[in-house]
Structures are given as C-alpha cells and as structure tokens.
Design a protein around this motif. Structure first.
Motif, PDB file in Angstrom:
ATOM      1  N   PRO A   2       0.838  -1.212   0.000  1.00 19.44           N
ATOM      2  CA  PRO A   2       0.000   0.000   0.000  1.00 19.44           C
ATOM      3  C   PRO A   2       0.872   1.261   0.000  1.00 19.44           C
ATOM      4  O   PRO A   2       1.828   1.378   0.767  1.00 19.44           O
ATOM      5  N   VAL A   3       0.552   2.174  -0.882  1.00 17.16           N
ATOM      6  CA  VAL A   3       1.282   3.427  -1.020  1.00 17.16           C
ATOM      7  C   VAL A   3       0.283   4.564  -0.889  1.00 17.16           C
ATOM      8  O   VAL A   3      -0.760   4.569  -1.558  1.00 17.16           O
ATOM      9  N   SER A   4       0.577   5.522  -0.037  1.00 15.97           N
ATOM     10  CA  SER A   4      -0.287   6.679   0.151  1.00 15.97           C
ATOM     11  C   SER A   4       0.503   7.936  -0.170  1.00 15.97           C
ATOM     12  O   SER A   4       1.605   8.142   0.351  1.00 15.97           O
ATOM     13  N   LEU A   5      -0.030   8.754  -1.039  1.00 18.18           N
ATOM     14  CA  LEU A   5       0.585  10.009  -1.441  1.00 18.18           C
ATOM     15  C   LEU A   5      -0.364  11.140  -1.079  1.00 18.18           C
ATOM     16  O   LEU A   5      -1.518  11.159  -1.517  1.00 18.18           O
ATOM     17  N   SER A   6       0.128  12.074  -0.286  1.00 15.64           N
ATOM     18  CA  SER A   6      -0.722  13.175   0.149  1.00 15.64           C
ATOM     19  C   SER A   6      -1.047  14.114  -1.004  1.00 15.64           C
ATOM     20  O   SER A   6      -2.212  14.435  -1.253  1.00 15.64           O
ATOM     21  N   ALA A   7      -0.023  14.549  -1.715  1.00 13.82           N
ATOM     22  CA  ALA A   7      -0.217  15.457  -2.857  1.00 13.82           C
ATOM     23  C   ALA A   7       0.706  15.003  -3.963  1.00 13.82           C
ATOM     24  O   ALA A   7       1.862  15.458  -4.063  1.00 13.82           O
ATOM     25  N   PRO A   8       0.284  14.076  -4.810  1.00 13.35           N
ATOM     26  CA  PRO A   8       1.161  13.571  -5.871  1.00 13.35           C
ATOM     27  C   PRO A   8       1.478  14.662  -6.890  1.00 13.35           C
ATOM     28  O   PRO A   8       0.636  15.481  -7.249  1.00 13.35           O
ATOM     29  N   SER A   9       2.718  14.646  -7.341  1.00 10.08           N
ATOM     30  CA  SER A   9       3.159  15.579  -8.362  1.00 10.08           C
ATOM     31  C   SER A   9       2.668  15.130  -9.731  1.00 10.08           C
ATOM     32  O   SER A   9       2.214  13.982  -9.896  1.00 10.08           O
ATOM     33  N   SER A  13       1.718  11.282 -10.821  1.00  8.20           N
ATOM     34  CA  SER A  13       0.391  10.959 -11.362  1.00  8.20           C
ATOM     35  C   SER A  13       0.479  10.350 -12.747  1.00  8.20           C
ATOM     36  O   SER A  13      -0.379   9.545 -13.131  1.00  8.20           O
ATOM     37  N   TRP A  14       1.529  10.705 -13.503  1.00  9.66           N
ATOM     38  CA  TRP A  14       1.691  10.162 -14.858  1.00  9.66           C
ATOM     39  C   TRP A  14       1.951   8.660 -14.821  1.00  9.66           C
ATOM     40  O   TRP A  14       1.471   7.913 -15.677  1.00  9.66           O
ATOM     41  N   TYR A  15       2.695   8.194 -13.831  1.00  8.93           N
ATOM     42  CA  TYR A  15       3.037   6.775 -13.756  1.00  8.93           C
ATOM     43  C   TYR A  15       2.057   5.988 -12.885  1.00  8.93           C
ATOM     44  O   TYR A  15       1.726   4.838 -13.212  1.00  8.93           O
ATOM     45  N   LEU A  16       1.600   6.575 -11.783  1.00 11.86           N
ATOM     46  CA  LEU A  16       0.725   5.843 -10.877  1.00 11.86           C
ATOM     47  C   LEU A  16      -0.739   5.881 -11.301  1.00 11.86           C
ATOM     48  O   LEU A  16      -1.541   5.088 -10.807  1.00 11.86           O
ATOM     49  N   GLY A  17      -1.083   6.776 -12.199  1.00 15.26           N
ATOM     50  CA  GLY A  17      -2.476   6.857 -12.614  1.00 15.26           C
ATOM     51  C   GLY A  17      -2.894   5.831 -13.648  1.00 15.26           C
ATOM     52  O   GLY A  17      -4.084   5.719 -13.971  1.00 15.26           O
ATOM     53  N   ASP A  18      -1.956   5.054 -14.170  1.00 15.37           N
ATOM     54  CA  ASP A  18      -2.250   4.042 -15.190  1.00 15.37           C
ATOM     55  C   ASP A  18      -1.757   2.685 -14.691  1.00 15.37           C
ATOM     56  O   ASP A  18      -0.617   2.290 -14.965  1.00 15.37           O
ATOM     57  N   PRO A  19      -2.562   1.940 -13.946  1.00 13.25           N
ATOM     58  CA  PRO A  19      -2.106   0.634 -13.427  1.00 13.25           C
ATOM     59  C   PRO A  19      -1.850  -0.399 -14.517  1.00 13.25           C
ATOM     60  O   PRO A  19      -1.138  -1.385 -14.275  1.00 13.25           O
ATOM     61  N   VAL A  40      11.336   1.401  -3.054  1.00 19.14           N
ATOM     62  CA  VAL A  40      10.431   0.619  -3.899  1.00 19.14           C
ATOM     63  C   VAL A  40      10.517   1.174  -5.310  1.00 19.14           C
ATOM     64  O   VAL A  40      10.211   2.354  -5.542  1.00 19.14           O
ATOM     65  N   HIS A  41      10.944   0.355  -6.246  1.00 11.63           N
ATOM     66  CA  HIS A  41      11.087   0.765  -7.640  1.00 11.63           C
ATOM     67  C   HIS A  41       9.940   0.159  -8.455  1.00 11.63           C
ATOM     68  O   HIS A  41       9.712  -1.060  -8.419  1.00 11.63           O
ATOM     69  N   LEU A  42       9.252   1.007  -9.182  1.00 11.05           N
ATOM     70  CA  LEU A  42       8.118   0.595 -10.010  1.00 11.05           C
ATOM     71  C   LEU A  42       8.511   0.725 -11.477  1.00 11.05           C
ATOM     72  O   LEU A  42       8.926   1.799 -11.925  1.00 11.05           O
ATOM     73  N   LEU A  43       8.416  -0.372 -12.205  1.00  7.65           N
ATOM     74  CA  LEU A  43       8.741  -0.403 -13.625  1.00  7.65           C
ATOM     75  C   LEU A  43       7.449  -0.286 -14.433  1.00  7.65           C
ATOM     76  O   LEU A  43       6.539  -1.108 -14.294  1.00  7.65           O
ATOM     77  N   CYS A  44       7.383   0.762 -15.274  1.00 10.08           N
ATOM     78  CA  CYS A  44       6.190   1.033 -16.077  1.00 10.08           C
ATOM     79  C   CYS A  44       6.554   0.960 -17.552  1.00 10.08           C
ATOM     80  O   CYS A  44       7.599   1.474 -17.975  1.00 10.08           O
ATOM     81  N   ALA A  45       5.683   0.340 -18.341  1.00  7.27           N
ATOM     82  CA  ALA A  45       5.873   0.210 -19.778  1.00  7.27           C
ATOM     83  C   ALA A  45       5.054   1.286 -20.482  1.00  7.27           C
ATOM     84  O   ALA A  45       3.971   1.039 -21.014  1.00  7.27           O
ATOM     85  N   LYS A  46       5.582   2.519 -20.461  1.00  3.63           N
ATOM     86  CA  LYS A  46       4.933   3.637 -21.139  1.00  3.63           C
ATOM     87  C   LYS A  46       5.988   4.698 -21.431  1.00  3.63           C
ATOM     88  O   LYS A  46       7.125   4.617 -20.961  1.00  3.63           O
ATOM     89  N   SER A  47       5.604   5.672 -22.204  1.00  5.25           N
ATOM     90  CA  SER A  47       6.533   6.740 -22.568  1.00  5.25           C
ATOM     91  C   SER A  47       6.892   7.559 -21.332  1.00  5.25           C
ATOM     92  O   SER A  47       6.090   7.704 -20.408  1.00  5.25           O
ATOM     93  N   PRO A  48       8.113   8.090 -21.270  1.00  7.32           N
ATOM     94  CA  PRO A  48       8.528   8.856 -20.090  1.00  7.32           C
ATOM     95  C   PRO A  48       7.739  10.157 -19.959  1.00  7.32           C
ATOM     96  O   PRO A  48       7.179  10.678 -20.927  1.00  7.32           O
TER      97      PRO A  48
END
Length: 395
Positions: A2-9, A13-19, A40-48
């Motif tokens: 579980p990850v909680s972000l008070s005010a995501p930048s 939001s660009w990486y965490l908003g697309d599960p 914790v490193h999260l690997l996302c398959a999308k454009s930077p």
C-alpha cells in the motif's frame, strides 16, 4: 504494497495513474551514509513523463555538439544561419585542483586499507621477490579477517564514491537540459568512440562521463520533440575550417587558426571545440552520404564569429594544470628532468665529464639529475673547497 501520497506531483500521477502499465515492483536496499535505505522501484511500460513547461522556450534549431574527454562545446544555429546560443563546458583550475586533492585522499585511504588487511592477516600473504614475509601477493584459498576500523573506513570510501556518482549524474542531466533549452532540439554530434579514449584518459573520463552525457542529450532531445543524430568522425570537423580548407591540428593545439582565410591569425582565435561544434551544426545527412555544407558555414561566420570568440574566452587567461599521481609538480616528471638535463649539460665542461661517474642524464626524476650535478661539482671542486665546509649548489 500500500502506497499513500498526500499530494502527488504531475510526474507521479503520470506513472501511478495508469495501473495497466505496471510491470514489476522491486524492493532495493542502498547504503547511504552508513545506514541502509529501502526503496520501492516501479517499472512502467509507457513513454517517459514530459514536462510541458520545461522546453516551452527551446528554439527549434540545430545544436552542434563537440564532445571531448573533459570538455563539451555546443553551438545552436537556426534555419537562417543565425547563432541562437553557444556553450563551452570545461573544468576550471579550481576543479582540477579539487580532483587532484580528492585523488590524493582516495589513494591514501586505499593504502590504509591495504596496510590494515596485511596487518590483520599476516599469514594470508606470501613473500615478495626479495623474500620478505607478508609483502607479496595474497595466497589462494585464504580468508581475510577485517577489523572494525577497516569496515568503517571501507564504508566511508564507498559512500564517498556514491556521492560522487550521484553528483555526476545530476550535473550531466543539467548540462544536457541546458544544451537543449538554449541551443536547439535537433542535436548533431560526432560518433566518437569513448571506449578507445579509456586507453589514455581513463581518469578524466571517470570525472566527466561523456557516455552518460551522450545518453542524456539523446533522452532530452527526444523529450523535447527533436532529434538526435551521430555523424561519422571521417568528416574531420576539428581539422577543417569553415572556409573549406583542411588545417591539421595536434591535440595540444586548442585554438582554431587557418592559414587560408586568416581566421585566428588576423582576428581573435576561437576555441577548437567551439569551432568544431559550429561546423557540426551545418552537417547535412541524406540517404547517400553525410556532407558538410561549408558554403552556409562561411556565409554565417561573419555574424557568428563575435559570439564564438566571447564564449571561447581569452587565450592568455586560460591555463591548464596537469595533475599527476606522483610528485607535487604541475608538470610531468619527464619534462622536468629533460629541462634539468639540458640545463646541467650546458653548465658542465665537456673535458671533465669523466668525473661524473658515467651517470646518464636522461633518468626520470629531478633528484637523479641533481645528484649528477652534485657528483660533478664534488669531483671538480674538491681541491679548492676548504675542509669541514658543505658544498653549496646553485641549482
């Protein structure tokens, strides 16, 4: 997790908003200042992520980049041949002195670790070629025991290297972003071989990291909506003039001078790397060949010369300190010994050279050449020197 972000930048939001783009999550442990930090490193398959305001004012022009072992020059040229901006990144005298002091401290720390290993494990090292016990290489199959002070010093040295690496990455990214934002989004540079440079300039490459800079330039150019291309080194941009003439230069010649058009001789000289970056901006690529448009470069030179001269600086004010691993002299030991050898040879009488005990004058080091002079003066001035007085040397 579980990850909680008070005010995501916006970047988060660009990486965490697309599960659906998530591919892998890793837990990484790093040692920072003698403490373990878990990430914790999260690997996302999308454009930077691309910040829209980062390159909003970047000019849509061509940026010619000349990359060296410890220098980088960038010149931006628009479609009309006008200079947008020019940059020259090179180490200052203070930075070179800091590198020398850092390398000296690091060598002392490594020698202290080696002495500690050999003192704590006297039976793990064999004899050297002179038969001294414990002074040779490590015996195979032995296990070393380390002390507490050894482990603390080793962690300190490792943390120092970590801070140096992180600072180098930040500096490289900032330099690449500055080139794109000020010179242009279409980068053209020579396809240099950094691996070949490692044979002669390995230590300078570790400080400047030209490979990381090339990768950062390519990444920033793609994010800005531009392009990144490499041209072959056979063009010889550092050996050519904007008038089209070929002017061969050695590595010691750091200023561009042309005998054909008088550039650098009749006018103020331009730095060699800056001039090469200026020519790289006029390289045109096609399906058949890659050529240098010297006609456009010659026409645009009249308006670009003043800017390039200002970026290059004054040749009389630029001095380079050559730091070496041995000795405190700024120049190489071989050059010092050669100078001392020539000076001694001019003072020695050729008829009395047999008194010099046949010691060659070409040995490396100042102490040996001074010892030759000492033996010569002792042999020739022994009769006229009073007993009990020391010999006075004028060298």
């Amino acid at each position: 997790i579980p990850v909680s972000l008070s005010a995501p930048s916006p970047r988060e939001s660009w990486y965490l908003g697309d599960p659906t783009s998530w591919r892998r999550v890793k837990i990484v442990r790093r040692e920072v200042r003698h403490h373990y930090v878990y990430e914790v490193h999260l690997l996302c398959a999308k454009s930077p992520y691309r910040d829209p305001a980062r390159y909003a004012d970047a000019p849509d022009s061509v940026a010619g980049v000349d990359l060296g072992v410890s220098t980088m020059a960038a010149v931006g040229v628009d479609q009309g041949g006008t200079i947008t901006d020019a940059l020259l990144v090179r180490p200052s005298v203070q930075e070179l002195e800091q590198r020398r002091q850092l390398a000296q401290r690091r060598r002392r720390a490594q020698r202290a670790l080696e002495r500690s290993r050999r003192t704590t494990n006297p039976d793990s090292y064999g004899p050297d070629r002179h038969g001294r016990a414990g002074k040779g290489s490590r015996l195979p199959g032995t296990r070393l025991v380390t002390s507490k002070s050894y482990r603390v010093q080793r962690r300190t040295l490792r943390d120092e290297r970590r801070r140096e690496y992180e600072a180098r990455v930040i500096t490289t990214n900032l330099a690449a972003a500055k080139v794109i934002a000020r010179c242009g989004t279409h980068v053209i540079t020579e396809d240099v071989s950094v691996k070949a440079w490692q044979c002669n300039w390995g230590k300078s490459l570790s400080y400047f990291a030209p490979s990381e800079l090339l990768g950062a330039l390519e990444r920033e150019a793609r994010l800005a909506g531009g392009s990144f291309s490499k041209v072959p080194c056979q063009l010889g941009l550092t050996q050519r003039c904007h008038c089209g003439a070929v002017q061969n230069k050695s590595l010691s010649e750091r200023w561009h001078r042309c005998e054909s058009c008088g550039a650098g001789n009749d006018t103020a000289p331009v730095d060699r790397d800056v001039h090469s970056a200026y020519l790289a901006a006029f390289v045109t690529s096609s399906t058949s060949a890659v050529t240098l448009d010297t006609d456009r470069a010659l026409v645009a030179w009249s308006g670009a010369e003043a800017s390039l001269v200002a970026v290059s600086g004054d040749p009389l004010m630029r001095r380079t300190i050559r730091s070496h691993s041995r000795g405190t002299s700024r120049w190489s030991r071989r050059n010092v010994s050669d100078r001392a050898g020539r000076e001694i040879a001019s003072d020695v009488d050729l008829q009395c050279l047999e008194h010099a005990q046949d010691v060659p004058l070409c040995d490396v080091g100042v102490e040996k050449t001074h010892a030759v002079r000492l033996r010569y003066e002792e042999s020739t001035a022994e009769a006229g020197r009073p007993n009990g007085r020391q010999l006075r040397l004028d060298g």
